[in-house]
Write a protein that holds these residues in place. Structure first.
Motif, PDB file in Angstrom:
ATOM      1  N   LYS A   3      -4.383  -0.033 -12.242  1.00 40.79           N
ATOM      2  CA  LYS A   3      -4.731   0.176 -10.730  1.00 40.79           C
ATOM      3  C   LYS A   3      -6.130   0.411 -10.394  1.00 40.79           C
ATOM      4  O   LYS A   3      -6.397   1.542 -10.802  1.00 40.79           O
ATOM      5  CB  LYS A   3      -3.667   0.940 -10.229  1.00 40.79           C
ATOM      6  N   VAL A   4      -6.723  -0.417  -9.942  1.00 39.36           N
ATOM      7  CA  VAL A   4      -8.222  -0.406  -9.621  1.00 39.36           C
ATOM      8  C   VAL A   4      -8.580  -0.634  -8.338  1.00 39.36           C
ATOM      9  O   VAL A   4      -8.506  -1.737  -7.740  1.00 39.36           O
ATOM     10  CB  VAL A   4      -8.964  -1.203 -10.695  1.00 39.36           C
ATOM     11  N   ALA A   5      -9.446   0.480  -7.478  1.00 42.49           N
ATOM     12  CA  ALA A   5      -9.923   0.229  -6.478  1.00 42.49           C
ATOM     13  C   ALA A   5     -11.331  -0.204  -6.566  1.00 42.49           C
ATOM     14  O   ALA A   5     -12.105   0.488  -7.132  1.00 42.49           O
ATOM     15  CB  ALA A   5      -9.607   1.091  -5.471  1.00 42.49           C
ATOM     16  N   ILE A   6     -11.890  -1.305  -5.805  1.00 44.46           N
ATOM     17  CA  ILE A   6     -13.322  -1.814  -6.246  1.00 44.46           C
ATOM     18  C   ILE A   6     -14.050  -1.486  -4.737  1.00 44.46           C
ATOM     19  O   ILE A   6     -13.436  -2.332  -3.765  1.00 44.46           O
ATOM     20  CB  ILE A   6     -13.368  -3.283  -6.661  1.00 44.46           C
ATOM     21  N   TYR A   7     -14.635  -0.528  -4.961  1.00 39.05           N
ATOM     22  CA  TYR A   7     -15.473  -0.172  -3.638  1.00 39.05           C
ATOM     23  C   TYR A   7     -17.009  -0.706  -3.594  1.00 39.05           C
ATOM     24  O   TYR A   7     -17.615  -0.849  -4.619  1.00 39.05           O
ATOM     25  CB  TYR A   7     -15.407   1.331  -3.279  1.00 39.05           C
ATOM     26  N   GLY A   8     -17.580  -0.923  -2.532  1.00 38.29           N
ATOM     27  CA  GLY A   8     -18.937  -1.234  -2.352  1.00 38.29           C
ATOM     28  C   GLY A   8     -19.504  -1.344  -0.635  1.00 38.29           C
ATOM     29  O   GLY A   8     -18.871  -1.853  -0.094  1.00 38.29           O
ATOM     30  N   LYS A   9     -20.779  -1.401  -0.613  1.00 39.87           N
ATOM     31  CA  LYS A   9     -21.111  -1.743   0.480  1.00 39.87           C
ATOM     32  C   LYS A   9     -20.833  -3.234   0.909  1.00 39.87           C
ATOM     33  O   LYS A   9     -20.604  -4.176   0.052  1.00 39.87           O
ATOM     34  CB  LYS A   9     -22.797  -1.721   0.356  1.00 39.87           C
ATOM     35  N   GLY A  10     -20.761  -3.508   2.262  1.00 39.58           N
ATOM     36  CA  GLY A  10     -20.313  -4.841   2.613  1.00 39.58           C
ATOM     37  C   GLY A  10     -21.475  -5.768   2.316  1.00 39.58           C
ATOM     38  O   GLY A  10     -22.639  -5.394   2.428  1.00 39.58           O
ATOM     39  N   ALA A 102      -1.048   0.687   7.526  1.00 43.72           N
ATOM     40  CA  ALA A 102       0.299   0.005   7.897  1.00 43.72           C
ATOM     41  C   ALA A 102       0.626  -1.006   6.922  1.00 43.72           C
ATOM     42  O   ALA A 102       1.887  -1.088   6.542  1.00 43.72           O
ATOM     43  CB  ALA A 102       0.099  -0.490   9.182  1.00 43.72           C
ATOM     44  N   THR A 103      -0.553  -1.730   6.493  1.00 43.10           N
ATOM     45  CA  THR A 103       0.070  -2.667   5.411  1.00 43.10           C
ATOM     46  C   THR A 103       0.306  -2.152   4.145  1.00 43.10           C
ATOM     47  O   THR A 103       1.410  -2.779   3.627  1.00 43.10           O
ATOM     48  CB  THR A 103      -1.518  -3.530   4.950  1.00 43.10           C
ATOM     49  N   PHE A 104      -0.260  -1.204   3.687  1.00 47.64           N
ATOM     50  CA  PHE A 104       0.387  -0.536   2.475  1.00 47.64           C
ATOM     51  C   PHE A 104       1.980  -0.072   2.446  1.00 47.64           C
ATOM     52  O   PHE A 104       2.788  -0.027   1.772  1.00 47.64           O
ATOM     53  CB  PHE A 104      -0.434   0.717   2.133  1.00 47.64           C
ATOM     54  N   GLN A 105       2.201   0.682   3.756  1.00 48.14           N
ATOM     55  CA  GLN A 105       3.812   1.016   3.982  1.00 48.14           C
ATOM     56  C   GLN A 105       4.543  -0.064   3.870  1.00 48.14           C
ATOM     57  O   GLN A 105       5.727  -0.292   3.436  1.00 48.14           O
ATOM     58  CB  GLN A 105       3.749   1.534   5.526  1.00 48.14           C
ATOM     59  N   LEU A 106       4.072  -1.345   4.422  1.00 44.03           N
ATOM     60  CA  LEU A 106       4.856  -2.538   4.604  1.00 44.03           C
ATOM     61  C   LEU A 106       5.098  -3.009   3.118  1.00 44.03           C
ATOM     62  O   LEU A 106       6.348  -3.397   2.715  1.00 44.03           O
ATOM     63  CB  LEU A 106       4.205  -3.741   5.447  1.00 44.03           C
ATOM     64  N   LEU A 107       4.193  -3.279   2.355  1.00 46.39           N
ATOM     65  CA  LEU A 107       4.386  -3.366   0.900  1.00 46.39           C
ATOM     66  C   LEU A 107       5.150  -2.647   0.281  1.00 46.39           C
ATOM     67  O   LEU A 107       5.881  -3.244  -0.869  1.00 46.39           O
ATOM     68  CB  LEU A 107       2.967  -3.384  -0.164  1.00 46.39           C
ATOM     69  N   GLU A 108       5.269  -1.297   0.539  1.00 44.74           N
ATOM     70  CA  GLU A 108       6.328  -0.290  -0.284  1.00 44.74           C
ATOM     71  C   GLU A 108       7.613  -0.750   0.319  1.00 44.74           C
ATOM     72  O   GLU A 108       8.760  -0.895  -0.324  1.00 44.74           O
ATOM     73  CB  GLU A 108       6.078   1.070   0.292  1.00 44.74           C
ATOM     74  N   ASP A 109       7.977  -1.055   1.691  1.00 39.10           N
ATOM     75  CA  ASP A 109       8.955  -1.561   2.561  1.00 39.10           C
ATOM     76  C   ASP A 109       9.746  -2.533   1.531  1.00 39.10           C
ATOM     77  O   ASP A 109      10.987  -2.972   1.384  1.00 39.10           O
ATOM     78  CB  ASP A 109       9.166  -1.708   3.519  1.00 39.10           C
ATOM     79  N   LEU A 110       8.621  -3.736   1.143  1.00 41.24           N
ATOM     80  CA  LEU A 110       8.941  -4.869   0.612  1.00 41.24           C
ATOM     81  C   LEU A 110       9.361  -4.796  -0.685  1.00 41.24           C
ATOM     82  O   LEU A 110       9.616  -5.994  -1.493  1.00 41.24           O
ATOM     83  CB  LEU A 110       7.949  -5.954   1.084  1.00 41.24           C
ATOM     84  N   ALA A 136      -7.550   5.041   1.667  1.00 40.39           N
ATOM     85  CA  ALA A 136      -5.898   5.008   1.385  1.00 40.39           C
ATOM     86  C   ALA A 136      -5.814   4.443  -0.025  1.00 40.39           C
ATOM     87  O   ALA A 136      -4.791   5.237  -0.769  1.00 40.39           O
ATOM     88  CB  ALA A 136      -5.166   4.184   2.242  1.00 40.39           C
ATOM     89  N   PRO A 137      -6.351   3.400  -0.571  1.00 42.45           N
ATOM     90  CA  PRO A 137      -6.072   3.252  -2.147  1.00 42.45           C
ATOM     91  C   PRO A 137      -6.140   4.379  -3.052  1.00 42.45           C
ATOM     92  O   PRO A 137      -5.599   4.238  -4.023  1.00 42.45           O
ATOM     93  CB  PRO A 137      -7.002   2.099  -2.222  1.00 42.45           C
ATOM     94  N   ILE A 138      -7.057   5.191  -2.616  1.00 44.72           N
ATOM     95  CA  ILE A 138      -7.347   6.342  -3.630  1.00 44.72           C
ATOM     96  C   ILE A 138      -6.709   7.753  -3.346  1.00 44.72           C
ATOM     97  O   ILE A 138      -6.076   8.490  -4.299  1.00 44.72           O
ATOM     98  CB  ILE A 138      -9.182   6.596  -3.644  1.00 44.72           C
ATOM     99  N   ARG A 139      -6.308   7.787  -2.179  1.00 49.50           N
ATOM    100  CA  ARG A 139      -5.612   9.045  -1.660  1.00 49.50           C
ATOM    101  C   ARG A 139      -4.019   8.767  -1.764  1.00 49.50           C
ATOM    102  O   ARG A 139      -3.354  10.064  -1.556  1.00 49.50           O
ATOM    103  CB  ARG A 139      -6.140   9.591  -0.353  1.00 49.50           C
ATOM    104  N   GLU A 140      -3.608   7.758  -1.762  1.00 47.59           N
ATOM    105  CA  GLU A 140      -2.096   7.602  -1.568  1.00 47.59           C
ATOM    106  C   GLU A 140      -1.701   7.194  -2.914  1.00 47.59           C
ATOM    107  O   GLU A 140      -0.441   6.444  -2.917  1.00 47.59           O
ATOM    108  CB  GLU A 140      -2.004   6.610  -0.440  1.00 47.59           C
ATOM    109  N   ASP A 141      -2.519   7.293  -3.956  1.00 50.96           N
ATOM    110  CA  ASP A 141      -1.929   7.096  -5.312  1.00 50.96           C
ATOM    111  C   ASP A 141      -1.600   5.737  -5.666  1.00 50.96           C
ATOM    112  O   ASP A 141      -0.984   5.387  -6.447  1.00 50.96           O
ATOM    113  CB  ASP A 141      -0.755   8.071  -5.638  1.00 50.96           C
ATOM    114  N   TYR A 142      -2.307   4.914  -4.781  1.00 49.75           N
ATOM    115  CA  TYR A 142      -2.197   3.361  -5.299  1.00 49.75           C
ATOM    116  C   TYR A 142      -2.839   3.102  -6.243  1.00 49.75           C
ATOM    117  O   TYR A 142      -2.517   2.195  -7.402  1.00 49.75           O
ATOM    118  CB  TYR A 142      -2.381   2.441  -4.034  1.00 49.75           C
ATOM    119  N   ALA A 143      -4.190   3.406  -6.435  1.00 51.96           N
ATOM    120  CA  ALA A 143      -5.026   3.114  -7.421  1.00 51.96           C
ATOM    121  C   ALA A 143      -5.550   4.532  -8.163  1.00 51.96           C
ATOM    122  O   ALA A 143      -5.271   5.490  -7.799  1.00 51.96           O
ATOM    123  CB  ALA A 143      -6.632   2.523  -7.042  1.00 51.96           C
ATOM    124  N   GLU A 144      -5.802   4.160  -9.614  1.00 50.23           N
ATOM    125  CA  GLU A 144      -5.955   5.448 -10.514  1.00 50.23           C
ATOM    126  C   GLU A 144      -7.477   5.416 -10.851  1.00 50.23           C
ATOM    127  O   GLU A 144      -7.933   6.383 -11.312  1.00 50.23           O
ATOM    128  CB  GLU A 144      -5.370   5.314 -11.600  1.00 50.23           C
TER     129      GLU A 144
END
Length: 253
Positions: A3-10, A102-110, A136-144
């Protein structure tokens, strides 16, 4: 599961890196999900033949209800990569960060992950803003793992510094850690030295380098990743090398 979060400037090329990584993993036989976490909702277009995907937030706003099944908000693209875009609020109204939550919560529900059982999950996250939603991807334990995409440009490195600070704020909670830097070359003066200095000062490794290439632009104009366009090219090898590094590290965990 990697599980990888890719961050960067727009505009720094994080969507290019993310979608080519997704394509590389897919051609390596991995089951991949890519989740675009940017209000522009353009992360997955080059996996979908250049066609935009209806974002989750658009669905909820236009249908005035939550989707009942995954097929309402997701679509398989190149290599059967499952593509999802969070999207954002109507421009000027609401908070895009709250849309991600909100999207992440929905994906959990689904029960996305339980149902799809992916090998790899990639989050493509805007790095100019590091509010709670974009974190959210880093603080809610979605990405490692976190990859920070940067060039040697001043504002790209400024954003990378902010991202590293945001990740560091959660380091004592067993949340995601910065795995390394991806240098997406813009051919600015002394670019290698600038990024190497930044990485050294922050204690990061440069785990990937993507040369500036017309080949990437040419295939993106066709709605493709360079992996789909020419998986034997030198540029494709850069993405495969990064995928191999990430997967090898995951196997050692």
């Amino acid at each position: 599961m990697l599980k990888v979060a890719i961050y960067g400037k727009g505009g720094i090329g994080k969507s290019t890196v993310t979608s080519n990584l997704a394509a590389a993993f897919a051609t390596m036989g991995k089951k991949v999900i890519q989740i675009g976490c940017d209000p522009k909702a353009d992360s997955t277009m080059n996996l979908l033949g250049g066609e935009p995907l209806r974002p989750v937030m658009n669905y909820m706003r236009e249908e005035d209800e939550e989707p009942e099944k995954l097929e309402d908000i997701a679509k398989e693209g190149f290599g059967n990569v499952l593509c999802i875009e969070t999207g954002g609020p109507t421009p000027g109204l609401g908070c895009a960060g709250r849309g991600i939550i909100a999207t992440f919560q929905l994906l959990e529900d689904l029960k996305l992950f339980e149902t799809y059982k992916p090998d790899v999950v990639l989050y493509d996250v805007l790095g100019d803003v590091v509010c709670g939603g974009f974190a959210a991807p880093i603080r809610e334990d979605y990405a490692e793992k976190v990859l920070i995409v940067t060039s040697g440009e001043k504002m790209a490195l400024y954003a990378a510094d902010n991202i590293s600070k945001a990740v560091k704020n959660f380091e004592d909670r067993s949340y995601a850690r910065v795995f390394g830097i991806v240098l997406n070359h813009r051919n600015v003066e002394n670019e290698n030295e600038k990024v190497e200095t930044f990485a050294k000062e922050h204690g990061f490794d440069i785990v990937g380098e993507i040369p500036r290439s017309d080949e990437i632009i040419r295939y993106e104009d066709q709605g493709k990743t360079v992996i789909e366009g020419n998986l034997e090219s030198d540029i494709s090898k850069c993405f495969y090398d990064l995928a191999e590094i990430l997967w090898k590290d995951e196997e050692q965990v």
